[in-house]
Design a protein around this motif. Structure first.
Motif, PDB file in Angstrom:
ATOM      1  N   LYS A 102      96.097-129.083 -86.714  1.00 25.36           N
ATOM      2  CA  LYS A 102      97.370-128.612 -85.919  1.00 25.36           C
ATOM      3  C   LYS A 102      97.742-127.281 -86.429  1.00 25.36           C
ATOM      4  O   LYS A 102      98.360-126.733 -85.581  1.00 25.36           O
ATOM      5  CB  LYS A 102      98.348-129.596 -86.603  1.00 25.36           C
ATOM      6  N   THR A 103      97.519-126.709 -87.857  1.00 21.47           N
ATOM      7  CA  THR A 103      98.103-125.573 -88.183  1.00 21.47           C
ATOM      8  C   THR A 103      97.081-124.514 -87.933  1.00 21.47           C
ATOM      9  O   THR A 103      97.695-123.567 -87.895  1.00 21.47           O
ATOM     10  CB  THR A 103      98.437-125.587 -89.774  1.00 21.47           C
ATOM     11  N   CYS A 104      95.989-124.779 -87.818  1.00 22.69           N
ATOM     12  CA  CYS A 104      94.816-123.895 -87.618  1.00 22.69           C
ATOM     13  C   CYS A 104      94.486-124.008 -86.181  1.00 22.69           C
ATOM     14  O   CYS A 104      93.838-124.911 -85.683  1.00 22.69           O
ATOM     15  CB  CYS A 104      93.904-123.823 -88.734  1.00 22.69           C
ATOM     16  N   GLY A 105      94.518-122.916 -85.582  1.00 16.06           N
ATOM     17  CA  GLY A 105      93.781-123.008 -84.045  1.00 16.06           C
ATOM     18  C   GLY A 105      92.334-123.070 -84.172  1.00 16.06           C
ATOM     19  O   GLY A 105      91.543-123.624 -83.206  1.00 16.06           O
ATOM     20  N   SER A 106      91.480-122.479 -85.098  1.00 14.54           N
ATOM     21  CA  SER A 106      90.149-122.241 -85.367  1.00 14.54           C
ATOM     22  C   SER A 106      89.871-122.396 -86.770  1.00 14.54           C
ATOM     23  O   SER A 106      90.632-122.079 -87.689  1.00 14.54           O
ATOM     24  CB  SER A 106      89.529-121.251 -84.607  1.00 14.54           C
ATOM     25  N   PHE A 107      88.505-122.693 -87.129  1.00 16.38           N
ATOM     26  CA  PHE A 107      88.200-122.601 -88.415  1.00 16.38           C
ATOM     27  C   PHE A 107      88.463-121.127 -88.926  1.00 16.38           C
ATOM     28  O   PHE A 107      88.271-121.098 -90.405  1.00 16.38           O
ATOM     29  CB  PHE A 107      86.958-123.309 -88.800  1.00 16.38           C
ATOM     30  N   MET A 108      88.305-120.039 -88.239  1.00 17.87           N
ATOM     31  CA  MET A 108      88.350-118.933 -88.780  1.00 17.87           C
ATOM     32  C   MET A 108      89.797-118.570 -89.573  1.00 17.87           C
ATOM     33  O   MET A 108      89.699-117.882 -90.507  1.00 17.87           O
ATOM     34  CB  MET A 108      88.085-117.818 -87.556  1.00 17.87           C
ATOM     35  N   GLU A 109      90.862-119.240 -89.095  1.00 19.65           N
ATOM     36  CA  GLU A 109      92.263-119.189 -89.964  1.00 19.65           C
ATOM     37  C   GLU A 109      91.884-119.866 -91.230  1.00 19.65           C
ATOM     38  O   GLU A 109      92.891-119.344 -92.027  1.00 19.65           O
ATOM     39  CB  GLU A 109      93.170-119.744 -88.904  1.00 19.65           C
ATOM     40  N   VAL A 110      91.334-120.747 -91.309  1.00 21.17           N
ATOM     41  CA  VAL A 110      90.921-121.529 -92.673  1.00 21.17           C
ATOM     42  C   VAL A 110      90.492-120.531 -93.550  1.00 21.17           C
ATOM     43  O   VAL A 110      90.399-120.618 -94.854  1.00 21.17           O
ATOM     44  CB  VAL A 110      90.204-122.867 -92.525  1.00 21.17           C
ATOM     45  N   LYS A 111      89.630-119.606 -93.205  1.00 18.15           N
ATOM     46  CA  LYS A 111      89.003-118.714 -93.814  1.00 18.15           C
ATOM     47  C   LYS A 111      89.835-117.686 -94.654  1.00 18.15           C
ATOM     48  O   LYS A 111      89.574-117.140 -95.544  1.00 18.15           O
ATOM     49  CB  LYS A 111      87.768-117.914 -93.375  1.00 18.15           C
ATOM     50  N   LYS A 112      90.993-117.781 -94.215  1.00 18.95           N
ATOM     51  CA  LYS A 112      92.345-116.701 -94.681  1.00 18.95           C
ATOM     52  C   LYS A 112      92.738-117.304 -95.819  1.00 18.95           C
ATOM     53  O   LYS A 112      93.090-118.601 -95.892  1.00 18.95           O
ATOM     54  CB  LYS A 112      93.236-116.534 -93.589  1.00 18.95           C
ATOM     55  N   PRO A 113      92.881-116.539 -97.092  1.00 19.64           N
ATOM     56  CA  PRO A 113      93.134-117.134 -98.420  1.00 19.64           C
ATOM     57  C   PRO A 113      94.579-117.984 -98.354  1.00 19.64           C
ATOM     58  O   PRO A 113      94.536-118.760 -98.940  1.00 19.64           O
ATOM     59  CB  PRO A 113      93.005-115.904 -99.330  1.00 19.64           C
ATOM     60  N   GLU A 114      95.524-117.210 -97.684  1.00 18.42           N
ATOM     61  CA  GLU A 114      96.865-117.782 -97.678  1.00 18.42           C
ATOM     62  C   GLU A 114      96.753-119.224 -97.099  1.00 18.42           C
ATOM     63  O   GLU A 114      97.735-120.219 -97.552  1.00 18.42           O
ATOM     64  CB  GLU A 114      97.955-116.895 -96.921  1.00 18.42           C
ATOM     65  N   HIS A 115      96.269-119.513 -95.898  1.00 16.04           N
ATOM     66  CA  HIS A 115      96.188-120.757 -95.332  1.00 16.04           C
ATOM     67  C   HIS A 115      95.439-121.722 -95.799  1.00 16.04           C
ATOM     68  O   HIS A 115      95.678-122.789 -96.213  1.00 16.04           O
ATOM     69  CB  HIS A 115      95.303-120.535 -93.968  1.00 16.04           C
TER      70      HIS A 115
END
Length: 129
Positions: free
Chosen positions: A69-82
């Motif tokens: 829900k919070t991340c559109g793709s797994f690329m956003e999960v790679k961001k340290p803040e997420h």
């Protein structure tokens, strides 16, 4: 001259009141482990184990849904803040599921201590026993 019926009724009522206050005092200061010989506590810990297993399953399910829900793709999960935000949420939820019973017992212990202190300081303790 004998006591009147009013005085004897008042004495009986005050005696009953004192007995009930003593019973309430014993219930408020008794730990859950010793209540009714520990039988109720055994049932509660058994239920807690089953609910804890259900809680872990729901934790994993809602964590996965929350990530999607919070991340559109797994690329956003790679961001340290997420990743950090998701890890903290997961750790807090896992702590609540794992240590929920211990937290509840700590709250009970604190409240029992407060009630004990209040009753002792009010001077009612000597009359109840």
């Amino acid at each position: 001259m004998g006591e009147s019926w009013i005085v004897s009724n008042l004495n009986a009522a005050l005696s009953t009141w004192n007995d009930k206050l003593a019973e309430i005092w014993s219930l408020l200061t008794e730990s859950p482990q010793t209540f009714k010989g520990g039988q109720v506590w055994g049932v509660m810990t058994g239920i807690h184990g089953a609910l804890q297993a259900i809680g872990y399953g729901l934790l994993v399910l809602f964590f996965a849904v929350g990530v999607m829900k919070t991340c559109g793709s797994f690329m956003e999960v790679k961001k340290p803040e997420h990743a950090l935000k998701l890890f903290i949420r997961f750790a807090l939820a896992k702590g609540a599921v794992t240590y929920g019973l211990e937290l509840m017992l700590a709250v009970f212990s604190i409240v029992q201590g407060m009630v004990s202190t209040i009753i002792t300081q009010s001077g009612s303790c000597g009359r109840l026993r």
